[in-house]
Scaffold this motif. Sequence first.
Motif, mmCIF file in Angstrom:
data_model
loop_
_atom_site.group_PDB
_atom_site.id
_atom_site.type_symbol
_atom_site.label_atom_id
_atom_site.label_comp_id
_atom_site.label_asym_id
_atom_site.label_seq_id
_atom_site.Cartn_x
_atom_site.Cartn_y
_atom_site.Cartn_z
ATOM 1 N N SER A 31 8.448 -2.706 -20.644
ATOM 2 C CA SER A 31 9.231 -2.684 -21.881
ATOM 3 C C SER A 31 10.479 -3.553 -21.713
ATOM 4 O O SER A 31 10.854 -4.293 -22.626
ATOM 5 C CB SER A 31 9.644 -1.251 -22.238
ATOM 6 O OG SER A 31 8.516 -0.469 -22.498
ATOM 7 N N GLY A 32 11.088 -3.463 -20.546
ATOM 8 C CA GLY A 32 12.241 -4.314 -20.248
ATOM 9 C C GLY A 32 11.882 -5.789 -20.268
ATOM 10 O O GLY A 32 12.653 -6.623 -20.755
ATOM 11 N N SER A 33 10.704 -6.118 -19.768
ATOM 12 C CA SER A 33 10.242 -7.514 -19.801
ATOM 13 C C SER A 33 10.138 -8.016 -21.232
ATOM 14 O O SER A 33 10.563 -9.139 -21.544
ATOM 15 C CB SER A 33 8.867 -7.643 -19.130
ATOM 16 O OG SER A 33 8.917 -7.259 -17.790
ATOM 17 N N ILE A 34 9.576 -7.189 -22.096
ATOM 18 C CA ILE A 34 9.417 -7.572 -23.502
ATOM 19 C C ILE A 34 10.783 -7.770 -24.150
ATOM 20 O O ILE A 34 11.016 -8.762 -24.859
ATOM 21 C CB ILE A 34 8.580 -6.515 -24.248
ATOM 22 C CG1 ILE A 34 7.150 -6.503 -23.692
ATOM 23 C CG2 ILE A 34 8.579 -6.771 -25.753
ATOM 24 C CD1 ILE A 34 6.320 -5.304 -24.102
ATOM 25 N N MET A 89 -1.853 -0.814 -21.496
ATOM 26 C CA MET A 89 -2.760 -0.295 -20.467
ATOM 27 C C MET A 89 -2.094 0.828 -19.680
ATOM 28 O O MET A 89 -2.719 1.849 -19.386
ATOM 29 C CB MET A 89 -3.222 -1.406 -19.529
ATOM 30 C CG MET A 89 -4.223 -2.345 -20.139
ATOM 31 S SD MET A 89 -4.919 -3.442 -18.887
ATOM 32 C CE MET A 89 -4.349 -5.011 -19.488
ATOM 33 N N CYS A 90 -0.823 0.654 -19.347
ATOM 34 C CA CYS A 90 -0.100 1.693 -18.596
ATOM 35 C C CYS A 90 0.034 2.970 -19.413
ATOM 36 O O CYS A 90 -0.090 4.076 -18.873
ATOM 37 C CB CYS A 90 1.275 1.181 -18.168
ATOM 38 S SG CYS A 90 1.202 0.046 -16.780
ATOM 39 N N PHE A 146 3.156 -11.492 -24.584
ATOM 40 C CA PHE A 146 1.829 -10.886 -24.682
ATOM 41 C C PHE A 146 1.355 -10.203 -23.400
ATOM 42 O O PHE A 146 0.889 -9.060 -23.461
ATOM 43 C CB PHE A 146 0.791 -11.906 -25.166
ATOM 44 C CG PHE A 146 -0.574 -11.333 -25.281
ATOM 45 C CD1 PHE A 146 -0.880 -10.451 -26.312
ATOM 46 C CD2 PHE A 146 -1.553 -11.642 -24.349
ATOM 47 C CE1 PHE A 146 -2.144 -9.895 -26.414
ATOM 48 C CE2 PHE A 146 -2.808 -11.089 -24.442
ATOM 49 C CZ PHE A 146 -3.115 -10.213 -25.479
ATOM 50 N N PRO A 147 1.445 -10.844 -22.228
ATOM 51 C CA PRO A 147 0.971 -10.151 -21.020
ATOM 52 C C PRO A 147 1.711 -8.834 -20.777
ATOM 53 O O PRO A 147 1.080 -7.816 -20.477
ATOM 54 C CB PRO A 147 1.229 -11.152 -19.888
ATOM 55 C CG PRO A 147 1.264 -12.474 -20.552
ATOM 56 C CD PRO A 147 1.864 -12.219 -21.914
ATOM 57 N N ALA A 148 3.033 -8.841 -20.923
ATOM 58 C CA ALA A 148 3.796 -7.607 -20.708
ATOM 59 C C ALA A 148 3.388 -6.543 -21.723
ATOM 60 O O ALA A 148 3.241 -5.367 -21.371
ATOM 61 C CB ALA A 148 5.295 -7.893 -20.806
ATOM 62 N N PHE A 149 3.178 -6.950 -22.974
ATOM 63 C CA PHE A 149 2.772 -6.001 -24.008
ATOM 64 C C PHE A 149 1.388 -5.423 -23.702
ATOM 65 O O PHE A 149 1.161 -4.215 -23.803
ATOM 66 C CB PHE A 149 2.784 -6.682 -25.377
ATOM 67 C CG PHE A 149 2.353 -5.778 -26.493
ATOM 68 C CD1 PHE A 149 3.193 -4.764 -26.933
ATOM 69 C CD2 PHE A 149 1.123 -5.934 -27.087
ATOM 70 C CE1 PHE A 149 2.802 -3.910 -27.962
ATOM 71 C CE2 PHE A 149 0.720 -5.089 -28.106
ATOM 72 C CZ PHE A 149 1.557 -4.074 -28.551
#
Length: 129
Positions: free
Chosen positions: A88-91, A113-114, A105-108
């Motif tokens: 979430s922090g990455s986003i 998935m998590c 997109f990858p972080a989302f």
Amino acid sequence: MYYVIIALKLIVAISLLNVWLIQKDKPTKWRGGNAQNIKEEFEVYGLPGWMCYVVGALKVGLGLCLIASIWFPVLAQPAALGLALLLSGSIVMHFKINDPLYKSFPAFLFLLMCLVIAYFADVQLIAFA
């Protein structure tokens, strides 16, 4: 569902280990701003240099916990929720610097998935018992 969750754990964990241990010094189209490696990415976000090491250690450690949770299911939910928080922090960081949406997109995707892993962690505990 049991095997789907195991697959998700492996996908998330191996991908994170790849990013933080193998691809860390390589440019990718997913990096924030025009960063060429992970350290530069944290600089682009305006974060202190030490934060890269803290986040990296947490992501690698929690990724390893996800793998271990295949045999020790009690680790699944805390590892998945910890990674969800970091992702979430990455986003948020991508939005902070006005990155194009595709860079988040990858972080989302891994965040979703998590959350699925965390939600179904009890299913694996029951199946494992």
